[in-house]
Design a protein around this motif. Structure first.
Motif, PDB file in Angstrom:
ATOM      1  N   VAL A  32       0.983  -1.176   0.081  1.00 56.62           N
ATOM      2  CA  VAL A  32       0.031  -0.023  -0.016  1.00 56.62           C
ATOM      3  C   VAL A  32       0.901   1.217  -0.079  1.00 56.62           C
ATOM      4  CG1 VAL A  32      -1.672   1.348   1.227  1.00 56.62           C
ATOM      5  CG2 VAL A  32      -1.891  -1.214   1.135  1.00 56.62           C
ATOM      6  N   ALA A  33       1.786   1.270   0.843  1.00 55.48           N
ATOM      7  CA  ALA A  33       2.428   2.306   1.230  1.00 55.48           C
ATOM      8  C   ALA A  33       3.369   2.779  -0.045  1.00 55.48           C
ATOM      9  CB  ALA A  33       3.491   2.449   2.297  1.00 55.48           C
ATOM     10  N   ALA A  34       4.012   1.889  -0.964  1.00 53.35           N
ATOM     11  CA  ALA A  34       4.901   2.261  -2.004  1.00 53.35           C
ATOM     12  C   ALA A  34       3.998   2.597  -3.100  1.00 53.35           C
ATOM     13  CB  ALA A  34       5.508   0.845  -2.353  1.00 53.35           C
ATOM     14  N   GLN A  35       2.927   2.406  -3.078  1.00 53.84           N
ATOM     15  CA  GLN A  35       2.122   2.789  -4.259  1.00 53.84           C
ATOM     16  C   GLN A  35       1.332   3.874  -4.041  1.00 53.84           C
ATOM     17  OE1 GLN A  35       1.653  -0.883  -7.102  1.00 53.84           O
ATOM     18  NE2 GLN A  35       0.708  -1.409  -5.102  1.00 53.84           N
ATOM     19  N   LEU A  36       1.039   4.736  -2.837  1.00 56.49           N
ATOM     20  CA  LEU A  36       0.107   5.331  -2.432  1.00 56.49           C
ATOM     21  C   LEU A  36       0.343   6.731  -3.186  1.00 56.49           C
ATOM     22  CD1 LEU A  36      -2.342   6.081  -0.324  1.00 56.49           C
ATOM     23  CD2 LEU A  36      -0.661   6.770   1.462  1.00 56.49           C
ATOM     24  N   ASP A  37       1.532   7.005  -3.400  1.00 58.22           N
ATOM     25  CA  ASP A  37       1.662   8.387  -4.005  1.00 58.22           C
ATOM     26  C   ASP A  37       1.869   8.368  -5.727  1.00 58.22           C
ATOM     27  OD1 ASP A  37       1.250   9.973  -1.748  1.00 58.22           O
ATOM     28  OD2 ASP A  37       3.126   9.266  -1.169  1.00 58.22           O
ATOM     29  N   ASN A  38       1.627   7.081  -6.261  1.00 57.80           N
ATOM     30  CA  ASN A  38       1.963   7.039  -7.729  1.00 57.80           C
ATOM     31  C   ASN A  38       3.324   7.110  -8.039  1.00 57.80           C
ATOM     32  OD1 ASN A  38       0.786   5.972 -10.005  1.00 57.80           O
ATOM     33  ND2 ASN A  38       0.726   8.017 -10.808  1.00 57.80           N
ATOM     34  N   LYS A  39       4.473   7.104  -7.347  1.00 60.38           N
ATOM     35  CA  LYS A  39       5.956   7.185  -7.452  1.00 60.38           C
ATOM     36  C   LYS A  39       6.384   5.918  -7.823  1.00 60.38           C
ATOM     37  CE  LYS A  39       7.048  11.684  -5.308  1.00 60.38           C
ATOM     38  NZ  LYS A  39       7.962  12.056  -4.500  1.00 60.38           N
ATOM     39  N   GLU A 322       0.821   6.045   5.862  1.00 60.89           N
ATOM     40  CA  GLU A 322       0.943   7.234   5.284  1.00 60.89           C
ATOM     41  C   GLU A 322       2.679   7.585   5.727  1.00 60.89           C
ATOM     42  OE1 GLU A 322      -3.476   7.817   6.237  1.00 60.89           O
ATOM     43  OE2 GLU A 322      -1.667   6.827   6.932  1.00 60.89           O
ATOM     44  N   ALA A 323       2.877   7.473   6.950  1.00 59.76           N
ATOM     45  CA  ALA A 323       4.336   7.612   7.372  1.00 59.76           C
ATOM     46  C   ALA A 323       4.961   6.869   6.425  1.00 59.76           C
ATOM     47  CB  ALA A 323       4.483   7.228   8.738  1.00 59.76           C
ATOM     48  N   PHE A 324       4.605   5.774   6.231  1.00 58.07           N
ATOM     49  CA  PHE A 324       5.482   4.619   5.372  1.00 58.07           C
ATOM     50  C   PHE A 324       5.498   5.253   3.977  1.00 58.07           C
ATOM     51  CE2 PHE A 324       6.342  -0.170   6.604  1.00 58.07           C
ATOM     52  CZ  PHE A 324       7.859   0.055   5.640  1.00 58.07           C
ATOM     53  N   ALA A 325       4.344   5.621   3.501  1.00 61.55           N
ATOM     54  CA  ALA A 325       4.285   6.144   2.142  1.00 61.55           C
ATOM     55  C   ALA A 325       5.433   7.620   2.116  1.00 61.55           C
ATOM     56  CB  ALA A 325       2.925   6.367   1.812  1.00 61.55           C
ATOM     57  N   ASN A 326       5.467   8.225   3.152  1.00 59.44           N
ATOM     58  CA  ASN A 326       6.399   9.351   2.985  1.00 59.44           C
ATOM     59  C   ASN A 326       7.724   8.952   2.762  1.00 59.44           C
ATOM     60  OD1 ASN A 326       4.266  11.094   3.595  1.00 59.44           O
ATOM     61  ND2 ASN A 326       4.707  11.351   5.816  1.00 59.44           N
ATOM     62  N   LEU A 327       7.972   7.829   3.642  1.00 59.30           N
ATOM     63  CA  LEU A 327       9.621   7.325   3.191  1.00 59.30           C
ATOM     64  C   LEU A 327       9.621   6.782   1.896  1.00 59.30           C
ATOM     65  CD1 LEU A 327      12.388   6.412   4.173  1.00 59.30           C
ATOM     66  CD2 LEU A 327      11.156   4.599   5.234  1.00 59.30           C
ATOM     67  N   TYR A 328       8.590   6.005   1.390  1.00 54.08           N
ATOM     68  CA  TYR A 328       8.853   5.358  -0.023  1.00 54.08           C
ATOM     69  C   TYR A 328       9.076   6.496  -1.163  1.00 54.08           C
ATOM     70  CZ  TYR A 328       8.606   0.211  -0.078  1.00 54.08           C
ATOM     71  OH  TYR A 328       8.806  -0.799   0.228  1.00 54.08           O
ATOM     72  N   SER A 329       8.178   7.735  -0.619  1.00 54.38           N
ATOM     73  CA  SER A 329       8.253   8.796  -1.705  1.00 54.38           C
ATOM     74  C   SER A 329       9.527   9.357  -1.780  1.00 54.38           C
ATOM     75  CB  SER A 329       7.311   9.818  -1.215  1.00 54.38           C
ATOM     76  OG  SER A 329       7.265  10.897  -2.094  1.00 54.38           O
ATOM     77  N   ASP A 330      10.274   9.455  -0.395  1.00 50.95           N
ATOM     78  CA  ASP A 330      11.540  10.074  -0.436  1.00 50.95           C
ATOM     79  C   ASP A 330      12.508   9.139  -0.770  1.00 50.95           C
ATOM     80  OD1 ASP A 330      10.652  12.354   1.053  1.00 50.95           O
ATOM     81  OD2 ASP A 330      11.034  11.077   2.983  1.00 50.95           O
TER      82      ASP A 330
END
Length: 380
Positions: A32-39, A322-330
């Motif tokens: 979920v986190a990796a794909q949340l922001d479509n990066k 969401e916190a995990f997704a922030n890291l994946y975005s970074d």
């Protein structure tokens, strides 16, 4: 104004997965986190050695044109030309072999914490990085919370003054809760050079202390305990640390503390004030000044808005994914920089690689030694 999640990439990076199947404790959170922001887009994987679990995961994760392979090595050889990175979600004792193989193949790696189960395996990864170069990011996801990043920035700005001590804890009742369903995975019930509970929990606490304070451990003393029905393992631990610039740290982690599920709590004390963040109320940061007046901040009134990531307006709390997704975005942004200029690349302050992960393993190895000897042990 708070920053929105960083601008989307022209195309999502293609991510492969080793481990993390539907029977995994961490797989779905990464999915979920990796794909949340479509990066990122998860395009393939070897999710389990069990063919039915492997296939079921691919179906539930909607992997198009999924191909079944006999081994993770065969998967990598067949799919590596179509991958920007691979995330390793296997049990910790298997990380070193997989990470080294991926580095040798020239594939950027994202590795679930703990990086390895022991310092010897960590050094094998360092040897591979020295020989082949490459990109390795470790997923210490709790520093992805916006208010933890706000805390770091306030400390950097000197709001708390000289840091005197940090108290941090992460208790749960996972190993004694009578309502718990099933038995923990076998690898979690076997301790090696570093007790598995430290690899599971204490690596996060080492990371958070270093993240917010930018201090490094110098020596440690520890006291480990066994309270659960699972014989032969450590399931509760105290660690005390002396850090650079004479900062002190007190660490408690447990899987035998009734009433707690993941009671992550950090308190930071300086000579000009203090701060507290509790994961179960993740959008609240408490700051107390020299007059002992407590102020409460959230994503809406944080002073350092550049540290705040918004997907929706304040008052709608953020959470673990969401916190995990922030890291994946970074990590995605860092990987794009690495792809454009690998010879000039360094991680930014939100993403951590081998050095930080190895420091944590060394600290925990020395803490284990301290618990056995009953004395302070130097880390460096």
């Amino acid at each position: 104004m708070s920053k929105q999640i960083q601008q989307p990439l022209a195309q999502p990076l293609k991510l492969g997965v080793i481990g993390g199947g539907v029977n995994s404790a961490v797989g779905y959170a990464h999915y979920v986190a990796a794909q949340l922001d479509n990066k990122w887009q998860i395009v393939s994987g070897f999710f389990s050695r069990d063919p039915s679990t492997n296939r079921q995961t691919a179906e539930e994760w909607h992997i198009p044109d999924f191909a079944q392979y006999d081994s993770w090595q065969a998967y990598i050889q067949a799919e590596k030309q179509n991958l920007d990175a691979v995330v390793v979600l296997s049990p910790t004792p298997k990380h070193a072999e997989m990470v080294c193989y991926l580095i040798e193949q020239g594939i950027p790696v994202i590795c679930e914490k703990a990086m390895t189960a022991n310092t010897g395996d960590s050094l094998k990864i360092k040897h591979a990085l020295d020989q082949f170069g490459g990109f390795l990011a470790i997923t210490f996801n709790y520093s992805g919370y916006s208010m933890v990043r706000e805390l770091k920035k306030r400390i950097q700005d000197g709001e708390l003054g000289k840091l005197l001590q940090i108290q941090i804890e992460m208790p749960s009742d996972a190993f004694i809760n009578q309502m718990a369903q099933g038995k923990p995975q076998d690898w979690r019930l076997a301790d090696g050079e570093i007790p598995t509970i430290l690899l599971d929990l204490a690596v996060h606490l080492h990371h958070l202390i270093g993240f917010v304070s930018e201090k490094t451990p110098q020596k440690v003393m520890a006291d480990f305990h066994h309270f659960s029905k699972f014989d032969g393992i450590i399931d509760d631990a105290y660690i005390w640390g002396n850090y650079s610039d004479d900062m002190k740290a007190s660490i408690w982690l447990s899987k035998t503390a009734y009433g707690y599920k993941n009671g992550l709590n950090i308190r930071v004390f300086g000579d000009q004030g203090s701060a507290q963040w509790y994961q179960e109320t993740p959008d609240i940061l408490k700051i107390t000044n020299r007059e002992s007046v407590e102020m409460q901040y959230n994503r809406g009134n944080a002073l350092n808005q550049d540290s705040i990531v918004e997907r929706f307006k304040p008052g709608h709390p953020t959470g673990f994914v969401e916190a995990f997704a922030n890291l994946y975005s970074d990590i995605a942004d860092n990987l794009c920089r690495y792809q454009s200029q690998p010879e000039m690349f360094e991680f930014d302050e939100q993403v951590f690689g081998w050095d930080h992960a190895h420091e944590g393993l060394m600290m925990l190895k020395k803490a284990t030694e301290s618990s056995k000897k009953g004395c302070w042990v130097q880390v460096d």
